[in-house]
Scaffold this active site. Structure first.
Site, PDB file in Angstrom:
ATOM      1  N   GLU A 164       0.832  -1.210   0.000  1.00  0.00           N
ATOM      2  CA  GLU A 164       0.000   0.000   0.000  1.00  0.00           C
ATOM      3  C   GLU A 164       0.863   1.255   0.000  1.00  0.00           C
ATOM      4  OE1 GLU A 164      -3.544   1.985   2.763  1.00  0.00           O
ATOM      5  OE2 GLU A 164      -2.211   0.447   3.589  1.00  0.00           O
ATOM      6  N   LYS A 168      -9.551   2.208  -3.304  1.00  0.00           N
ATOM      7  CA  LYS A 168     -10.026   1.711  -2.015  1.00  0.00           C
ATOM      8  C   LYS A 168     -11.424   2.240  -1.731  1.00  0.00           C
ATOM      9  CE  LYS A 168      -8.650   1.300   2.854  1.00  0.00           C
ATOM     10  NZ  LYS A 168      -7.647   1.674   3.879  1.00  0.00           N
ATOM     11  N   CYS A 180      -5.555  -2.796   2.705  1.00  0.00           N
ATOM     12  CA  CYS A 180      -5.465  -2.684   4.156  1.00  0.00           C
ATOM     13  C   CYS A 180      -6.718  -3.180   4.878  1.00  0.00           C
ATOM     14  CB  CYS A 180      -5.143  -1.234   4.528  1.00  0.00           C
ATOM     15  SG  CYS A 180      -4.724  -0.999   6.277  1.00  0.00           S
TER      16      CYS A 180
END
Length: 521
Positions: free
Chosen positions: A295, A353, A406
């Site tokens: 990330e 995301k 994440c």
């Protein structure tokens, strides 16, 4: 001596009196112990909540979660009122979440200071402790004489209901669900039937049945024993049954773990060194089918590094490699920033995301809490969320990847709904935000459960560890060393086919969304 002989010699009444005295003595002792234990109960609950965390990664002492839940449930069975039962639940929850998510303060302290960070974390812990308090309050409202019998089925239902509620309320915080403690035990297989929530349900069911064996009447004990034997039999059967997962292709993969310190990563003077680090290690692994960077591996927006990215894309295409890079992106027309995963090589695609971390990546209730933004300087703390129906990322030979960034991997239903039709799951993260805490190990354990639920390999790419390759059974095949620059290279299998949990989500999604979904061959 036989009872009829005792009666003949006139000793029957004497024996009965002795037995009654012993029974009364035992009752007196038990009563005294109960009063003593009731006084200690707040301390026992704090201890049980703390010990329960040892059942999670990195400690993985799985049996402790059953012991902790038995102590908690026992306190609720003995509580004199619903308020007392609610308080008992809150005390357990305070220790449970206090020891379990203390690491939130580590990431916040970088940007808002130590004391504000601890205060914010304390507030989070108090809110999370309300969920077990709610379960205790409901069970405590049942008359004591009927509480054990009704808790038999109410306790597992209530506990799992609060876990589901915690996973979705105000964006959700699906961390430390009970089922995660069993990723290394046979009970984990229940996740293929009903996700981690079913494992939590089974754990609660085991805990309450052990208590019934201790407290219940004879018939109740036999029934509890039967329930435990059925759970054992089903657990064994799940290890024999093979779900219809079909091997599609074996792939070689490499995860680039750079181990770049947090403060250095976001310093502009470090950018050149970061780019060189990733490129050098990638060039040595072009033979891999898939190469993954973690990330925000590149900490500046993609539009500022077009030459660098174009060069990487050319090399990836030449070597027929799918290169996945964590990088911020900007939408030109709206100037909205995203936390993204960029796919380079023969196939080009991008994933934004969709499930952002509140206060870390965006400010919730922004019209009301806008004033909070000026108190912290967290990088990428004002992001836009990606669309909820983004396409899977295509890689070579008609294979598809379900990408997650994440925190997103922590949502059982959302992950399964998003990965329908995918042959592989990839998670990119940067858990260096949480220092040398249990956060990284807990995160990896969550990814193990997603692999098991969905019957897919998971590539877990982290900046400083725990980068890992997890197989379709949730077993960690390979794992990088913590806090070390490392290239984790290995093999994985891309699968087709559904577990029962995936089939259930597929049917439910088709029914509610009203659209056709990918059907496995």
């Amino acid at each position: 001596m036989p009872w009829h002989l005792i009666q003949k010699i006139g000793g029957a009444n004497l024996v009965k009196n002795v037995l009654n005295r012993i029974a009364m003595h035992d009752l007196t002792v038990i009563s005294q112990q109960s009063r003593f234990i009731r006084r200690l109960m707040p301390f026992l609950l704090l201890l049980a909540g703390g010990l329960a965390i040892l059942a999670f990664a990195p400690y993985r002492l799985s049996i402790l979660i059953v012991i902790a839940m038995m102590i908690l449930l026992n306190s609720w069975l003995c509580a004199q009122s619903k308020r007392q039962a609610g308080l008992y639940g809150a005390l357990f929850g305070f220790a449970y979440f206090g020891f379990g998510v203390y690491w939130v303060s580590i990431s916040l302290s970088y940007f808002i200071g130590i004391w504000p960070a601890w205060l914010a974390t304390l507030l989070l812990i108090i809110v999370l402790a309300l969920f077990p308090a709610l379960v205790g309050y409901v069970l405590g409202s049942i008359p004591i004489k009927r509480r054990l019998t009704l808790s038999w089925f109410l306790f597992p239902i209530l506990w799992v209901s609060t876990e589901c509620l915690r996973s979705c309320l105000f964006g959700g915080f699906p961390w430390l669900l009970l089922g995660y403690t069993q990723t290394d035990t046979w009970l984990a297989k229940f996740a293929t039937l009903g996700s981690v929530y079913m494992v939590s349900f089974i754990l609660c069911l085991i805990s309450v049945n052990f208590l019934v064996l201790w407290y219940g009447r004879r018939k109740q004990r036999w029934l509890s024993l039967a329930v435990l034997l059925i759970i054992a039999a089903v657990t064994g059967a799940l290890h024999v049954v093979a779900w219809p997962l079909h091997t599609k292709k074996t792939l070689s993969v490499s995860i680039i773990q750079a181990n770049i310190e947090l403060k250095r990563k976001w310093h502009i003077d470090a950018l050149e060194g970061i780019l060189a680090h990733y490129r050098t290690r990638t060039e040595k692994n072009w033979s891999s089918d898939i190469i993954v960077w973690p990330e925000t591996a590149i900490p500046v927006p993609a539009y500022r590094l077009l030459t660098y990215l174009t060069s990487l894309n050319r090399e990836a295409t030449k070597h027929r490699t799918s290169l996945l890079i964590g990088i911020p992106t900007v939408q030109e027309d709206t100037q909205r920033y995203y936390n993204s995963l960029l796919l380079l090589g023969k196939e080009h695609s991008i994933y934004h995301k969709r499930h952002l971390v509140p206060f870390g990546e965006y400010v919730p209730f922004k019209p009301v809490l806008r004033w909070l933004a000026k108190y912290w300087t967290i990088p990428m703390s004002d992001l836009a969320a990606g669309s909820g129906n983004q396409a899977l990322l295509p890689i070579s030979n008609h294979l598809f990847v379900a990408p997650f960034i994440c925190y997103e991997i922590a949502y059982p239903y959302e992950v399964t709904q998003s990965m329908l039709g995918a042959n592989l799951i990839i998670v990119i993260t940067d858990d260096v935000w949480f220092g040398h805490s249990a956060a990284s190990a807990q995160h990896l354990q969550i990814a193990q459960m997603r692999a098991l639920e969905n019957g897919r390999y998971v590539l877990f790419a982290s900046n400083a560890g725990d980068s890992a390759i997890i197989d379709e059974s949730g077993y960690i095949r390979m794992r990088a060393e913590l806090d070390k620059a490392y290239v984790l290279s290995g093999k994985l299998t891309a699968y087709d086919g559904d577990t029962p949990w995936v089939s259930l989500v597929r049917k439910f999604t088709k029914l509610t969304v009203g659209r056709s979904l990918p059907i496995e061959d």
